[in-house]
Design a protein around this motif. Sequence first.
Motif, short mmCIF file in Angstrom:
data_model
loop_
_atom_site.label_atom_id
_atom_site.label_comp_id
_atom_site.label_asym_id
_atom_site.label_seq_id
_atom_site.Cartn_x
_atom_site.Cartn_y
_atom_site.Cartn_z
N SER A 178 0.81 -1.21 0.00
CA SER A 178 0.00 0.00 0.00
C SER A 178 0.85 1.26 0.00
O SER A 178 2.00 1.27 0.38
CB SER A 178 -0.92 -0.01 1.22
N LYS A 183 -3.68 4.22 -3.97
CA LYS A 183 -4.51 3.04 -4.16
C LYS A 183 -3.70 1.80 -3.84
O LYS A 183 -2.49 1.78 -3.96
CB LYS A 183 -5.00 2.98 -5.61
N ASP A 186 -2.94 -3.95 -5.67
CA ASP A 186 -3.75 -4.89 -6.44
C ASP A 186 -5.08 -4.32 -6.90
O ASP A 186 -5.95 -5.05 -7.37
CB ASP A 186 -3.99 -6.17 -5.61
N GLY A 187 -5.27 -3.02 -6.76
CA GLY A 187 -6.45 -2.36 -7.32
C GLY A 187 -7.65 -2.33 -6.40
O GLY A 187 -7.61 -2.79 -5.26
N ALA A 188 -8.74 -1.79 -6.94
CA ALA A 188 -9.96 -1.63 -6.16
C ALA A 188 -10.69 -2.96 -6.02
O ALA A 188 -10.57 -3.86 -6.86
CB ALA A 188 -10.87 -0.61 -6.82
N LYS A 190 -14.35 -5.30 -5.47
CA LYS A 190 -15.68 -5.33 -6.07
C LYS A 190 -16.80 -5.22 -5.04
O LYS A 190 -17.89 -4.77 -5.35
CB LYS A 190 -15.86 -6.62 -6.87
N ASN A 469 -1.25 -7.30 -2.47
CA ASN A 469 -0.52 -6.03 -2.42
C ASN A 469 0.95 -6.21 -2.04
O ASN A 469 1.55 -5.31 -1.46
CB ASN A 469 -1.18 -5.07 -1.42
N GLY A 521 -9.61 -7.76 -4.79
CA GLY A 521 -8.69 -6.81 -5.39
C GLY A 521 -7.60 -6.53 -4.38
O GLY A 521 -6.95 -7.43 -3.87
N GLY A 522 -7.38 -5.24 -4.07
CA GLY A 522 -6.39 -4.88 -3.06
C GLY A 522 -6.96 -4.72 -1.68
O GLY A 522 -6.23 -4.34 -0.75
N SER A 544 -4.91 0.26 1.02
CA SER A 544 -4.01 1.41 1.07
C SER A 544 -4.09 2.14 2.39
O SER A 544 -3.09 2.34 3.07
CB SER A 544 -4.34 2.38 -0.08
#
Length: 611
Positions: A178, A183, A186-188, A190, A469, A521-522, A544
């Motif tokens: 993070s 962000k 590994d992204g947002a 769901k 992450n 995701g993350g 993050s």
Amino acid sequence: MTQPPPPPNQPPNQPPNQPPGQPPQGGFGAPQDPPPGGFGAPTPPPAQNPSYGYPQPQPPAQPSQGQPGYGYPQAPGQVPGYGYPQAPPAGAPPAQPGYGYPTTPMQPQYMQPQPGGSGGGGGKKLSTQMQIIIAASLAVVLIVVGGIWFASKDDGGGKTDDSKSSSGGSSQGPNGGSTSGGKAADGAGKEQAPANIHSKVAFQLPEPARTDLTSVKGSWVTDKAYVKPGVNSLVGYDAAKGTPLWTLPLAGQICAASRHLSEDNKAAIVFEAAKRTPPKNYQPCTEVGVVDLGTGKLLWSKSVTGASSGDGKVNFTEVTQSGTTVAGGGTDGGAAFDLNSGAVRWKPTANAEGCYDMGYGGGPALVAARKCGSYDNPQVIIQGLNPANGTPLFSYKMPPGVGYASVISTKPLVVAADVGDTGSGGISDFFSLDDKGALRAKISATGDKFQARCGSTEVETCQKAVVGNGRLYLPTADHEGTGEYGDTNEIVSYDLATGKPTSDRADAGDRYTMFPIRMDGGNIIAYKWPPYDKGGQIVSIDGSTFKQTVLMDNPADKAVREAETSFSTDFAEYRYANGRLYVGAVLMSKPSSSSSSFGKKYLAVAFSTAD
């Protein structure tokens, strides 16, 4: 791929009516008897003069800055289960926010003018004018320092963001996870919080009839179904209502199930070749098959022979899948099949080194845990495999004294082992390896400090530890909280590149404890075990900022809460998706005449915030 028979000296005294690799009845891994009661009326409020020993109502405790929240009492009279320490672990005093996290910043302190001047006695007394000058100077300093501190706490709109001070997200490189204010690597995720986070009971599945200790390992969630083994069958239930959509009869009882699914919802299972008959309530686990979870059809089933099994079939204690490869392992060695056709890709064969594949980790890559040598002097090797033919891509030798190893994640590759046989939930250390099998970092995280658990002999059965992450996320052991009743804990992380603890920290809160279920995701999806007067929760932890968002808050009704907490968190399957939580058993004990006195038990219970 050569795989000779396992060493001749196998662990002794396997109970005659128990499958190999299964925990003994009533021991480590056996279902815990729930508290009495079932679904029914809510608990009435406590009387004005409650009986001795019942917690007295208390005003909410306010945790001090830098201290973890507190909570998680057992229900009154409930006996603590396995892995529930009643006191802070050695070396981690509860008053200190340990595990590598920064302590609360010290506030500035100021010397007060002393009568008689500085340097001891005999000095001249300060004049009134001089005291006024000193007091004014101190006031200016305090205003300046206070203004700087307040500005640092302000989020720009005049409000304090508590999540920033508790998460401590640090700036890291691409492998560091993070980044503060950014962000997650590994992204947002769901999963989003619904308009109404308060859930309702979707359905409860009663335990099926059985005659002995019975495995019900495995559960999957699709858009339409919750799929769970029964006795000699696999059943797909409507995801919202729990009504059966399809039932797949099997030749025998399911022994193992892949935790991974293909993109078109195909899942691998291992099951017994015939139905159990008393008094020998056991059949060998020799059949590997793939089920279409959309239709409930068994697409194929196969068995193989190997050098260690003679003319008999190879026994499997676990199964996984990666891409189009299904791989099963056990003390007879490992074998692999094509996901779609069932064609055999490899099976156990003999070689001079006495090596065999104990099991495999699947998902984005295929990794084998391979054992060589004798039972008294084993060598465990972690191998990345070509899933098409089993050819090793790399090998990493685990330290001496490691008899078994578990795969937490295959990409990035993280392996857990109990070095030196500490008995700490199957884990003393985590090993972070790169894509060529070289050691990146070793993380010491014994079971007395953390709640992660791995099966003693199985490769892909670890719980309460997730990877994302560029980090390993772990729940700390329960410890005393600030409140008068109950314990609490945190989820923390380690950097997989350096092995060092990060500043990530998510507090369970007053009287709750929590553990991670999976990555989204993350973000980390975590379950919060409730105190005696509340329901459990599902939260999403931002990868993050480490800010928590409640996705589900379960009913506090006594009967509902007792059903929710009738499962052992170390040996139950928690699945959360699409606003629904499913908690399922993995092992059902032999029925007894006294079972009813411990309250109703369930194969699975489900909660939903969806309409």
